[in-house]
Motif scaffolding. Structure first.
Motif, PDB file in Angstrom:
ATOM      1  N   ARG A  77      62.194-126.654 -56.007  1.00  0.00           N
ATOM      2  CA  ARG A  77      62.260-128.120 -56.026  1.00  0.00           C
ATOM      3  C   ARG A  77      62.623-128.683 -54.657  1.00  0.00           C
ATOM      4  NH1 ARG A  77      67.348-130.599 -57.061  1.00  0.00           N
ATOM      5  NH2 ARG A  77      69.066-129.106 -57.082  1.00  0.00           N
ATOM      6  N   ARG A  78      63.525-128.039 -53.937  1.00  0.00           N
ATOM      7  CA  ARG A  78      63.882-128.521 -52.605  1.00  0.00           C
ATOM      8  C   ARG A  78      62.693-128.421 -51.649  1.00  0.00           C
ATOM      9  NH1 ARG A  78      68.452-125.832 -54.366  1.00  0.00           N
ATOM     10  NH2 ARG A  78      70.408-127.005 -54.279  1.00  0.00           N
ATOM     11  N   TRP A  79      61.989-127.295 -51.714  1.00  0.00           N
ATOM     12  CA  TRP A  79      60.936-127.073 -50.730  1.00  0.00           C
ATOM     13  C   TRP A  79      59.690-127.904 -51.037  1.00  0.00           C
ATOM     14  CZ3 TRP A  79      61.752-125.980 -46.139  1.00  0.00           C
ATOM     15  CH2 TRP A  79      60.734-125.525 -45.282  1.00  0.00           C
ATOM     16  N   ILE A  80      59.344-128.024 -52.306  1.00  0.00           N
ATOM     17  CA  ILE A  80      58.197-128.856 -52.673  1.00  0.00           C
ATOM     18  C   ILE A  80      58.474-130.315 -52.288  1.00  0.00           C
ATOM     19  CG2 ILE A  80      56.865-129.770 -54.626  1.00  0.00           C
ATOM     20  CD1 ILE A  80      57.226-126.988 -55.949  1.00  0.00           C
ATOM     21  N   ALA A  81      59.706-130.777 -52.525  1.00  0.00           N
ATOM     22  CA  ALA A  81      60.067-132.143 -52.137  1.00  0.00           C
ATOM     23  C   ALA A  81      59.973-132.313 -50.627  1.00  0.00           C
ATOM     24  CB  ALA A  81      61.484-132.467 -52.614  1.00  0.00           C
ATOM     25  N   ARG A  82      60.466-131.355 -49.860  1.00  0.00           N
ATOM     26  CA  ARG A  82      60.409-131.447 -48.398  1.00  0.00           C
ATOM     27  C   ARG A  82      58.982-131.523 -47.905  1.00  0.00           C
ATOM     28  NH1 ARG A  82      57.538-129.719 -44.551  1.00  0.00           N
ATOM     29  NH2 ARG A  82      57.534-127.628 -45.459  1.00  0.00           N
ATOM     30  N   ILE A  83      58.116-130.677 -48.466  1.00  0.00           N
ATOM     31  CA  ILE A  83      56.717-130.672 -48.051  1.00  0.00           C
ATOM     32  C   ILE A  83      56.089-132.048 -48.271  1.00  0.00           C
ATOM     33  CG2 ILE A  83      54.420-129.756 -48.580  1.00  0.00           C
ATOM     34  CD1 ILE A  83      55.751-127.069 -49.205  1.00  0.00           C
ATOM     35  N   MET A  84      56.280-132.614 -49.461  1.00  0.00           N
ATOM     36  CA  MET A  84      55.632-133.870 -49.790  1.00  0.00           C
ATOM     37  C   MET A  84      56.139-135.030 -48.937  1.00  0.00           C
ATOM     38  SD  MET A  84      55.079-133.771 -53.912  1.00  0.00           S
ATOM     39  CE  MET A  84      54.001-135.184 -53.793  1.00  0.00           C
ATOM     40  N   ILE A  85      57.435-135.091 -48.721  1.00  0.00           N
ATOM     41  CA  ILE A  85      58.001-136.208 -47.953  1.00  0.00           C
ATOM     42  C   ILE A  85      57.507-136.169 -46.510  1.00  0.00           C
ATOM     43  CG2 ILE A  85      60.140-137.169 -47.028  1.00  0.00           C
ATOM     44  CD1 ILE A  85      61.480-136.166 -49.677  1.00  0.00           C
ATOM     45  N   PHE A  90      50.334-132.112 -61.230  1.00  0.00           N
ATOM     46  CA  PHE A  90      48.991-132.671 -61.061  1.00  0.00           C
ATOM     47  C   PHE A  90      49.040-133.907 -60.155  1.00  0.00           C
ATOM     48  CE2 PHE A  90      46.341-136.188 -62.571  1.00  0.00           C
ATOM     49  CZ  PHE A  90      45.064-135.691 -62.348  1.00  0.00           C
ATOM     50  N   ILE A  91      49.993-134.789 -60.406  1.00  0.00           N
ATOM     51  CA  ILE A  91      50.134-135.991 -59.579  1.00  0.00           C
ATOM     52  C   ILE A  91      50.460-135.602 -58.137  1.00  0.00           C
ATOM     53  CG2 ILE A  91      51.537-138.068 -59.197  1.00  0.00           C
ATOM     54  CD1 ILE A  91      51.876-138.223 -62.253  1.00  0.00           C
ATOM     55  N   CYS A  92      51.304-134.590 -57.981  1.00  0.00           N
ATOM     56  CA  CYS A  92      51.617-134.112 -56.629  1.00  0.00           C
ATOM     57  C   CYS A  92      50.359-133.651 -55.914  1.00  0.00           C
ATOM     58  CB  CYS A  92      52.612-132.951 -56.704  1.00  0.00           C
ATOM     59  SG  CYS A  92      54.269-133.378 -57.263  1.00  0.00           S
ATOM     60  N   TYR A  93      49.496-132.940 -56.630  1.00  0.00           N
ATOM     61  CA  TYR A  93      48.299-132.403 -55.993  1.00  0.00           C
ATOM     62  C   TYR A  93      47.284-133.497 -55.684  1.00  0.00           C
ATOM     63  CZ  TYR A  93      45.152-128.554 -54.757  1.00  0.00           C
ATOM     64  OH  TYR A  93      44.360-127.674 -54.088  1.00  0.00           O
ATOM     65  N   VAL A  94      47.204-134.507 -56.548  1.00  0.00           N
ATOM     66  CA  VAL A  94      46.328-135.649 -56.256  1.00  0.00           C
ATOM     67  C   VAL A  94      46.743-136.276 -54.929  1.00  0.00           C
ATOM     68  CG1 VAL A  94      45.704-137.987 -56.957  1.00  0.00           C
ATOM     69  CG2 VAL A  94      45.704-136.152 -58.644  1.00  0.00           C
ATOM     70  N   CYS A  95      48.047-136.469 -54.756  1.00  0.00           N
ATOM     71  CA  CYS A  95      48.543-137.045 -53.499  1.00  0.00           C
ATOM     72  C   CYS A  95      48.238-136.128 -52.322  1.00  0.00           C
ATOM     73  CB  CYS A  95      50.045-137.270 -53.591  1.00  0.00           C
ATOM     74  SG  CYS A  95      50.539-138.572 -54.732  1.00  0.00           S
ATOM     75  N   ALA A  96      48.440-134.835 -52.518  1.00  0.00           N
ATOM     76  CA  ALA A  96      48.210-133.875 -51.439  1.00  0.00           C
ATOM     77  C   ALA A  96      46.760-133.905 -50.989  1.00  0.00           C
ATOM     78  CB  ALA A  96      48.580-132.464 -51.904  1.00  0.00           C
ATOM     79  N   TYR A  97      45.868-133.853 -51.934  1.00  0.00           N
ATOM     80  CA  TYR A  97      44.468-133.763 -51.565  1.00  0.00           C
ATOM     81  C   TYR A  97      43.936-135.087 -51.041  1.00  0.00           C
ATOM     82  CZ  TYR A  97      40.392-130.863 -51.343  1.00  0.00           C
ATOM     83  OH  TYR A  97      39.368-130.100 -50.862  1.00  0.00           O
ATOM     84  N   LEU A  98      44.441-136.173 -51.589  1.00  0.00           N
ATOM     85  CA  LEU A  98      44.005-137.489 -51.122  1.00  0.00           C
ATOM     86  C   LEU A  98      44.426-137.701 -49.670  1.00  0.00           C
ATOM     87  CD1 LEU A  98      42.573-140.034 -52.067  1.00  0.00           C
ATOM     88  CD2 LEU A  98      44.782-140.949 -52.771  1.00  0.00           C
ATOM     89  N   THR A 128      52.928-140.527 -51.891  1.00  0.00           N
ATOM     90  CA  THR A 128      53.320-139.149 -51.619  1.00  0.00           C
ATOM     91  C   THR A 128      54.808-139.056 -51.301  1.00  0.00           C
ATOM     92  OG1 THR A 128      51.127-138.646 -50.756  1.00  0.00           O
ATOM     93  CG2 THR A 128      52.894-137.160 -50.136  1.00  0.00           C
ATOM     94  N   VAL A 129      55.310-139.955 -50.469  1.00  0.00           N
ATOM     95  CA  VAL A 129      56.729-139.941 -50.115  1.00  0.00           C
ATOM     96  C   VAL A 129      57.593-140.225 -51.347  1.00  0.00           C
ATOM     97  CG1 VAL A 129      58.508-141.030 -48.699  1.00  0.00           C
ATOM     98  CG2 VAL A 129      56.234-140.607 -47.747  1.00  0.00           C
ATOM     99  N   VAL A 130      57.182-141.193 -52.144  1.00  0.00           N
ATOM    100  CA  VAL A 130      57.946-141.555 -53.347  1.00  0.00           C
ATOM    101  C   VAL A 130      58.010-140.386 -54.325  1.00  0.00           C
ATOM    102  CG1 VAL A 130      57.992-143.061 -55.378  1.00  0.00           C
ATOM    103  CG2 VAL A 130      57.435-144.014 -53.126  1.00  0.00           C
ATOM    104  N   ILE A 131      56.874-139.745 -54.578  1.00  0.00           N
ATOM    105  CA  ILE A 131      56.835-138.633 -55.524  1.00  0.00           C
ATOM    106  C   ILE A 131      57.566-137.419 -54.959  1.00  0.00           C
ATOM    107  CG2 ILE A 131      55.285-137.022 -56.706  1.00  0.00           C
ATOM    108  CD1 ILE A 131      53.281-139.360 -56.868  1.00  0.00           C
TER     109      ILE A 131
END
Length: 435
Positions: A92-100, A33-41, A198-201
């Motif tokens: 986990r690797r790919w979700i982390a890469r996307i967010m960073i 949920f926190i990841c998606y908040v960052c994504a959409y924001l 977003t980068v931190v998460i």
């Protein structure tokens, strides 16, 4: 994969099953949920930046609309490849890469100084974020069978309205208070400050998430076997192969249904601050606080709709009725555009309906597909639906440039929601309903 027959000794009680799924829900959903908040924001804060960035840089509404929408060109082009890569390298690797990477590009938006740089960075942001939503939906199918996806998908996707609840006031405050601090415009601070989490998460995701049930050290062997038993049974009768994800006709029908629903979503996301401003509210902080209201109510509507959908095992009406409510709300907001109170009530109804359609839609594809087919199918559906992210903002921008009003464009989006709601019933109930 664990074998239920070898790892489960004795009958499985309902309490044991409930405990296992409760542990998974509390472990995964708050973090996602926190990841998606960052994504959409990071995706839609350009709507708040627009309030001052346009005048600072001399952008027209058409330039803004194209820039807001070009994000989805990169997003659509790289969506399917991104989800297929996740199958190879792990979630986990790919979700982390996307967010960073998307956090870094979003922060770089502070350096926009021309229409060209605006378009380039918005395109790059789309490339960086491509695959995030279908990756998370696919990831949830590694832990939850289709019969339980309504609630958990809704909980995860409340990140969309909650990004408005959180981001509205925060963005409004930044726009009101940070102008010319350290020589930077308020919209530059907006992009910078909202990119950092977003980068931190993203880094946290690499260490926190597990790729699959078997890797979860926080589950007991019996709990793992309960989950694997349900997931194995859930795969029966579904399409598995990568080819099925590309060629199944129901995938393409669902994709175009999603296109009509997301027309309403991105219309609200990108233009809600401007619509509130047009109703007579001038201060950016007040605009941020008012945009929080529709998103707060939408959060509750999404959760209640998801719970009802799972409890009844019915999917189509739980998707179509919110779509119709969204259409009515948008049309109503146009009819009372000069009355802030009535317009906000109408926009709240519209946002509740539109947000509920988005979460409920993503319950449907996993009911038909699994494995590689689900990876491709989910990415295709999200890609086709995301085309609206290019169409809707640009359409509203052009209409406003020509007519000096967004009303006609908003009515077009209402019609799109109605069409999507009707098309839902072309999907046979036997394919998507689960009990």
């Amino acid at each position: 994969m664990y074998s239920p027959t070898t790892l489960v000794d004795g009958a499985i009680t309902p309490d044991e099953t409930a405990t296992a799924y409760s542990k998974v829900t509390w472990r995964l959903i708050p973090f996602l949920f926190i990841c998606y908040v960052c994504a959409y924001l990071d995706r839609v804060n350009v709507g708040f930046a627009k309030l001052k960035m346009m005048s600072d840089l001399g952008f027209s509404d058409a330039v803004y609309g194209l820039g807001a929408g070009v994000f989805f060109v990169g997003y659509v082009l790289f969506e399917v490849p991104s989800n297929l890569i996740m199958l190879k390298v792990g979630a986990r690797r790919w979700i982390a890469r996307i967010m960073i990477t998307w956090g870094m590009v979003s922060g770089a938006m502070m350096f926009v100084n021309s229409p060209t740089s605006f378009y380039i960075l918005r395109f790059a942001l789309g490339v960086a974020e491509a695959g995030f939503i279908p990756a998370i939906i696919l990831y949830l199918t590694y832990w939850f069978p289709a019969s339980k996806c309504g609630k958990v998908t809704a909980l995860f996707m409340t990140g969309i309205p909650m990004s408005g609840v959180i981001g509205g006031p925060v963005s409004g405050w930044i726009m009101s208070r940070m102008d010319q601090v350290q020589g930077l415009a308020s919209w530059q601070w907006l992009f910078l400050l909202e990119a950092i989490p977003t980068v931190v998460i993203g880094f946290a995701a690499y260490f926190y998430l597990d790729d699959k049930v078997a890797d979860a050290k926080w589950l007991t062997a019996r709990e793992k076997s309960i989950l694997e038993r349900d997931l194995t049974q859930d795969q029966h009768g579904k399409k598995h192969s990568l080819r099925d994800g590309f060629t199944n006709p129901w995938v393409w029908l669902l994709s175009f249904i999603y296109l009509f629903f997301t027309m309403g979503l991105y219309g609200v996301s990108f233009w809600l601050p401007s619509i509130v401003k047009a109703s007579g509210v001038a201060d950016p902080l007040d605009i941020g606080l008012l945009t929080m209201i529709p998103y707060a109510f939408a959060t509750g509507a999404m959760i209640l709709t998801g719970r009802s959908s799972d409890a009844k095992g019915e999917r189509r009406w739980h998707l179509a009725l919110p779509g119709l409510a969204g259409a009515i709300g948008l049309a109503w907001s146009v009819a009372y555009a000069d009355n802030t109170a009535v317009a906000m009530f109408a926009l709240t109804l519209a946002t509740m309906g539109i947000m509920s359609t988005i979460s409920q839609f993503f319950v449907l594809p996993p009911s038909i597909l699994t494995g590689a087919a689900a990876a491709a199918g989910l990415a295709i559906a999200n890609s086709v639906g995301s085309i609206s992210g290019l169409i809707a903002p640009y359409l509203l921008g052009v209409v406003k440039t020509v007519t000096a009003s967004t009303n006609a464009g908003v009515l077009v989006l209402a019609v799109c929601l109605m069409i999507g709601s009707l098309l839902v019933f072309t999907v046979p109930a036997r394919l998507v309903n689960r009990k």
